[in-house]
Motif scaffolding. Structure first.
Motif, PDB file in Angstrom:
ATOM      1  N   ASP A  70       8.882  -0.691   2.561  1.00  0.00           N
ATOM      2  CA  ASP A  70       7.426  -0.879   2.031  1.00  0.00           C
ATOM      3  C   ASP A  70       6.624  -1.366   3.381  1.00  0.00           C
ATOM      4  OD1 ASP A  70       6.619  -4.059   2.265  1.00  0.00           O
ATOM      5  OD2 ASP A  70       8.811  -4.088   1.325  1.00  0.00           O
ATOM      6  N   ILE A  71       5.400  -0.915   3.268  1.00  0.00           N
ATOM      7  CA  ILE A  71       4.604  -0.951   4.626  1.00  0.00           C
ATOM      8  C   ILE A  71       4.247  -2.609   4.846  1.00  0.00           C
ATOM      9  CG2 ILE A  71       2.350  -0.943   3.396  1.00  0.00           C
ATOM     10  CD1 ILE A  71       1.491   1.257   5.681  1.00  0.00           C
ATOM     11  N   GLU A  72       4.229  -3.227   3.649  1.00  0.00           N
ATOM     12  CA  GLU A  72       3.875  -4.587   3.909  1.00  0.00           C
ATOM     13  C   GLU A  72       4.943  -5.410   4.726  1.00  0.00           C
ATOM     14  OE1 GLU A  72       4.146  -8.182   0.603  1.00  0.00           O
ATOM     15  OE2 GLU A  72       1.946  -7.222   0.631  1.00  0.00           O
ATOM     16  N   SER A  73       5.964  -5.272   4.747  1.00  0.00           N
ATOM     17  CA  SER A  73       7.105  -6.165   5.446  1.00  0.00           C
ATOM     18  C   SER A  73       7.275  -4.993   6.717  1.00  0.00           C
ATOM     19  CB  SER A  73       8.508  -6.042   4.813  1.00  0.00           C
ATOM     20  OG  SER A  73       9.142  -4.569   4.435  1.00  0.00           O
ATOM     21  N   GLY A  74       7.047  -3.776   6.563  1.00  0.00           N
ATOM     22  CA  GLY A  74       7.365  -2.984   7.969  1.00  0.00           C
ATOM     23  C   GLY A  74       8.778  -2.607   8.040  1.00  0.00           C
TER      24      GLY A  74
ATOM     25  N   GLY B 141       1.023  -1.319  -0.019  1.00  0.00           N
ATOM     26  CA  GLY B 141       0.147   0.125  -0.035  1.00  0.00           C
ATOM     27  C   GLY B 141       0.664   1.288  -0.084  1.00  0.00           C
ATOM     28  N   PHE B 142       2.088   1.114   0.454  1.00  0.00           N
ATOM     29  CA  PHE B 142       3.039   2.238   0.456  1.00  0.00           C
ATOM     30  C   PHE B 142       4.284   1.842   0.588  1.00  0.00           C
ATOM     31  CE2 PHE B 142       5.859   5.093   3.137  1.00  0.00           C
ATOM     32  CZ  PHE B 142       5.841   6.052   2.360  1.00  0.00           C
ATOM     33  N   GLN B 143       5.190   2.604  -0.297  1.00  0.00           N
ATOM     34  CA  GLN B 143       6.730   2.058  -0.293  1.00  0.00           C
ATOM     35  C   GLN B 143       7.443   3.428  -0.577  1.00  0.00           C
ATOM     36  OE1 GLN B 143       7.461  -0.439  -3.465  1.00  0.00           O
ATOM     37  NE2 GLN B 143       5.645  -0.263  -4.412  1.00  0.00           N
ATOM     38  N   ALA B 144       8.602   3.444   0.016  1.00  0.00           N
ATOM     39  CA  ALA B 144       9.447   4.813  -0.236  1.00  0.00           C
ATOM     40  C   ALA B 144      11.040   4.122  -0.664  1.00  0.00           C
ATOM     41  CB  ALA B 144       9.342   5.484   1.036  1.00  0.00           C
ATOM     42  N   THR B 145      11.663   4.972  -1.255  1.00  0.00           N
ATOM     43  CA  THR B 145      13.017   4.414  -1.622  1.00  0.00           C
ATOM     44  C   THR B 145      14.013   6.024  -1.466  1.00  0.00           C
ATOM     45  OG1 THR B 145      12.422   3.019  -3.112  1.00  0.00           O
ATOM     46  CG2 THR B 145      14.786   3.782  -3.281  1.00  0.00           C
ATOM     47  N   GLY B 146      14.962   5.841  -0.830  1.00  0.00           N
ATOM     48  CA  GLY B 146      15.854   7.009  -0.750  1.00  0.00           C
ATOM     49  C   GLY B 146      16.983   7.058  -1.839  1.00  0.00           C
ATOM     50  N   PHE B 147      17.349   7.949  -2.491  1.00  0.00           N
ATOM     51  CA  PHE B 147      18.412   8.017  -3.351  1.00  0.00           C
ATOM     52  C   PHE B 147      19.566   9.078  -3.011  1.00  0.00           C
ATOM     53  CE2 PHE B 147      14.768   6.292  -5.723  1.00  0.00           C
ATOM     54  CZ  PHE B 147      15.242   5.632  -6.278  1.00  0.00           C
ATOM     55  N   LEU B 148      20.981   8.645  -3.098  1.00  0.00           N
ATOM     56  CA  LEU B 148      22.025   9.791  -3.091  1.00  0.00           C
ATOM     57  C   LEU B 148      22.081   9.722  -4.514  1.00  0.00           C
ATOM     58  CD1 LEU B 148      23.556   8.504   0.273  1.00  0.00           C
ATOM     59  CD2 LEU B 148      22.800  10.895  -0.207  1.00  0.00           C
TER      60      LEU B 148
ATOM     61  N   GLU C 276      22.692   4.842   9.937  1.00  0.00           N
ATOM     62  CA  GLU C 276      21.200   4.939  10.572  1.00  0.00           C
ATOM     63  C   GLU C 276      20.898   3.791  11.607  1.00  0.00           C
ATOM     64  OE1 GLU C 276      18.989   6.701  10.688  1.00  0.00           O
ATOM     65  OE2 GLU C 276      19.302   8.310   8.928  1.00  0.00           O
ATOM     66  N   ASP C 277      20.013   3.903  12.369  1.00  0.00           N
ATOM     67  CA  ASP C 277      19.297   2.924  13.200  1.00  0.00           C
ATOM     68  C   ASP C 277      18.070   2.655  12.221  1.00  0.00           C
ATOM     69  OD1 ASP C 277      17.801   1.548  14.870  1.00  0.00           O
ATOM     70  OD2 ASP C 277      17.928   2.693  16.511  1.00  0.00           O
ATOM     71  N   TRP C 278      18.155   1.538  11.620  1.00  0.00           N
ATOM     72  CA  TRP C 278      17.076   1.012  10.530  1.00  0.00           C
ATOM     73  C   TRP C 278      16.041   0.511  11.345  1.00  0.00           C
ATOM     74  CZ3 TRP C 278      18.033   3.034   6.311  1.00  0.00           C
ATOM     75  CH2 TRP C 278      19.099   3.343   5.624  1.00  0.00           C
ATOM     76  N   GLU C 279      16.073  -0.010  12.528  1.00  0.00           N
ATOM     77  CA  GLU C 279      14.557  -0.206  13.168  1.00  0.00           C
ATOM     78  C   GLU C 279      13.826   1.088  13.291  1.00  0.00           C
ATOM     79  OE1 GLU C 279      15.167  -2.566  16.552  1.00  0.00           O
ATOM     80  OE2 GLU C 279      16.114  -4.223  15.549  1.00  0.00           O
ATOM     81  N   GLU C 280      14.547   2.134  14.061  1.00  0.00           N
ATOM     82  CA  GLU C 280      13.950   3.429  14.231  1.00  0.00           C
ATOM     83  C   GLU C 280      13.367   3.953  12.820  1.00  0.00           C
ATOM     84  OE1 GLU C 280      12.339   6.381  16.568  1.00  0.00           O
ATOM     85  OE2 GLU C 280      13.126   4.352  17.018  1.00  0.00           O
ATOM     86  N   VAL C 281      14.294   4.021  11.777  1.00  0.00           N
ATOM     87  CA  VAL C 281      13.712   4.409  10.445  1.00  0.00           C
ATOM     88  C   VAL C 281      12.475   3.610  10.073  1.00  0.00           C
ATOM     89  CG1 VAL C 281      14.316   4.312   7.975  1.00  0.00           C
ATOM     90  CG2 VAL C 281      15.780   5.048   9.678  1.00  0.00           C
ATOM     91  N   SER C 282      12.351   2.305  10.357  1.00  0.00           N
ATOM     92  CA  SER C 282      11.362   1.570  10.109  1.00  0.00           C
ATOM     93  C   SER C 282      10.063   1.791  10.672  1.00  0.00           C
ATOM     94  CB  SER C 282      11.412  -0.054  10.269  1.00  0.00           C
ATOM     95  OG  SER C 282      12.429  -0.532   9.409  1.00  0.00           O
ATOM     96  N   LYS C 283       9.999   2.490  11.954  1.00  0.00           N
ATOM     97  CA  LYS C 283       9.018   2.929  12.570  1.00  0.00           C
ATOM     98  C   LYS C 283       8.378   4.148  12.231  1.00  0.00           C
ATOM     99  CE  LYS C 283      10.925   0.805  17.080  1.00  0.00           C
ATOM    100  NZ  LYS C 283      11.134   0.926  18.543  1.00  0.00           N
ATOM    101  N   ARG C 284       9.439   4.997  11.862  1.00  0.00           N
ATOM    102  CA  ARG C 284       9.051   6.183  11.443  1.00  0.00           C
ATOM    103  C   ARG C 284       8.600   6.420   9.849  1.00  0.00           C
ATOM    104  NH1 ARG C 284      10.444   9.998  14.974  1.00  0.00           N
ATOM    105  NH2 ARG C 284      12.017   9.317  16.564  1.00  0.00           N
ATOM    106  N   GLN C 285       8.981   5.452   9.158  1.00  0.00           N
ATOM    107  CA  GLN C 285       8.572   5.349   7.590  1.00  0.00           C
ATOM    108  C   GLN C 285       6.956   4.757   7.826  1.00  0.00           C
ATOM    109  OE1 GLN C 285       9.084   6.046   4.988  1.00  0.00           O
ATOM    110  NE2 GLN C 285      11.194   6.986   5.643  1.00  0.00           N
ATOM    111  N   LYS C 286       6.528   3.841   8.900  1.00  0.00           N
ATOM    112  CA  LYS C 286       5.330   3.594   8.862  1.00  0.00           C
ATOM    113  C   LYS C 286       4.508   4.829   9.342  1.00  0.00           C
ATOM    114  CE  LYS C 286       2.194   0.211  11.378  1.00  0.00           C
ATOM    115  NZ  LYS C 286       1.262   1.353  11.602  1.00  0.00           N
TER     116      LYS C 286
END
Length: 307
Positions: A62-66, A46-53, A81-91
């Protein structure tokens, strides 16, 4: 409270305060692409995001995997990055995003399945801000964009007038401007401390030549350059020192390993033995490559280097 500004502000909170360090040259860019769908379809979150440098994807959510996961060489980067924290905020960001999509559907009186896409980011050159953008599309058509100089939201469809009024009434303009012109460059400066080694690299192209005879007794010579970075490259054919005009070009395509590939081909009479040469120019090369075609044996760049 604005529903779209937290989409960006929540992303900015993913990062700890910027660390001061000179960032020279460039330009370097930090861009985020997001997409949401109003009705879940099989295999499509339903929602997904990608960052580019620059042109390199460095994380995906992606919201499905969370889960937000680093990509490419950034999988090996420690402390970025703290990728677990990133996951929470992206949700949380996805929830804001999908609410904005529902609002647009209400303005347009739409039902069924619809999509919203968002792109925003900024650029630096010699450690100095040199541009930013923020655009929103609905069902693949430009819907609204932010102008940092006015500043204001610029509607690109009739229904977007409602969005403009809502967001600006909620006070999003100054926050969006600050996000793009201040916070985003700070994020980019911090990321570059971990990433310039990947963004500034020079990977020379490998080159191969193939040929086949097709209908009407025509031979196609194809020169493929691959595994090169950065993107700009020049490929062309010559016959006996004359540039061949009737060339077909392939787009420069990004490979899964973060490098690029491209090709150029030419059609010749099957009995024409040349000589034909493929010329390759790239910033990683001290001098251009000249790779000959030999009808008895296909060649690689290693063959050309030895000749």
């Amino acid at each position: 409270m604005s529903t779209i500004v937290p989409v960006l502000l929540s992303l900015l909170l993913l990062l700890s305060p910027a660390v001061s360090q000179e960032t020279q040259d460039g330009p370097y860019s930090l861009t985020f692409h997001s997409i949401g769908v109003s009705t879940l379809a099989e295999g499509l979150p339903g929602f997904q995001a990608t960052g580019f440098l620059n042109d390199q994807p460095f994380f995906h959510y992606d919201i499905e995997s969370g889960k937000a996961v680093p990509l490419g060489p950034w999988r090996q980067v420690e402390g970025m990055e703290d990728w677990e924290e990133v996951s929470k905020r992206q949700k949380a960001r996805g929830d804001f995003f999908l609410k904005n999509l529902k609002d647009i559907m209400d303005y347009k009186k739409d039902r069924g399945n619809h999509t919203m896409q968002e792109k925003f980011g900024c650029k630096l050159r010699n450690n100095t801000y040199c541009g930013a953008f923020w655009t929103v599309a609905y069902d693949g058509q430009d819907y609204i964009k932010f102008n940092t100089e006015i500043p204001a939201w610029i509607p690109l469809q009739k229904a977007a007038l409602n969005t403009k009024v809502k967001w600006e009434t909620e006070g999003s303009v100054q926050r969006a401007k600050a996000s793009l012109k201040e916070e985003c460059p700070q994020m980019l400066r911090r990321y570059l401390q971990y990433s310039r080694i990947y963004l500034d690299r020079q990977d020379p192209p490998s080159v191969s030549i193939t040929s086949h005879v097709g209908p009407r007794n025509k031979r196609t010579l194809r020169c493929l350059a691959y595994n090169f970075y950065p993107q700009p490259i020049s490929l062309y054919w010559t016959r006996a020192s004359n540039v061949v005009e009737n060339e077909l070009w392939g787009d420069v395509a990004l490979s899964e390993n973060g490098t690029y590939q491209s090709w150029v081909s030419v059609k010749i009479p099957s009995r024409d033995t040349g000589p034909y040469f493929c010329h390759v120019q790239h910033s990683s090369l001290a001098q251009p490559l000249t790779v000959p075609w030999n009808e008895r044996q296909e060649v690689s760049v290693e063959d050309a280097a030895e000749s």
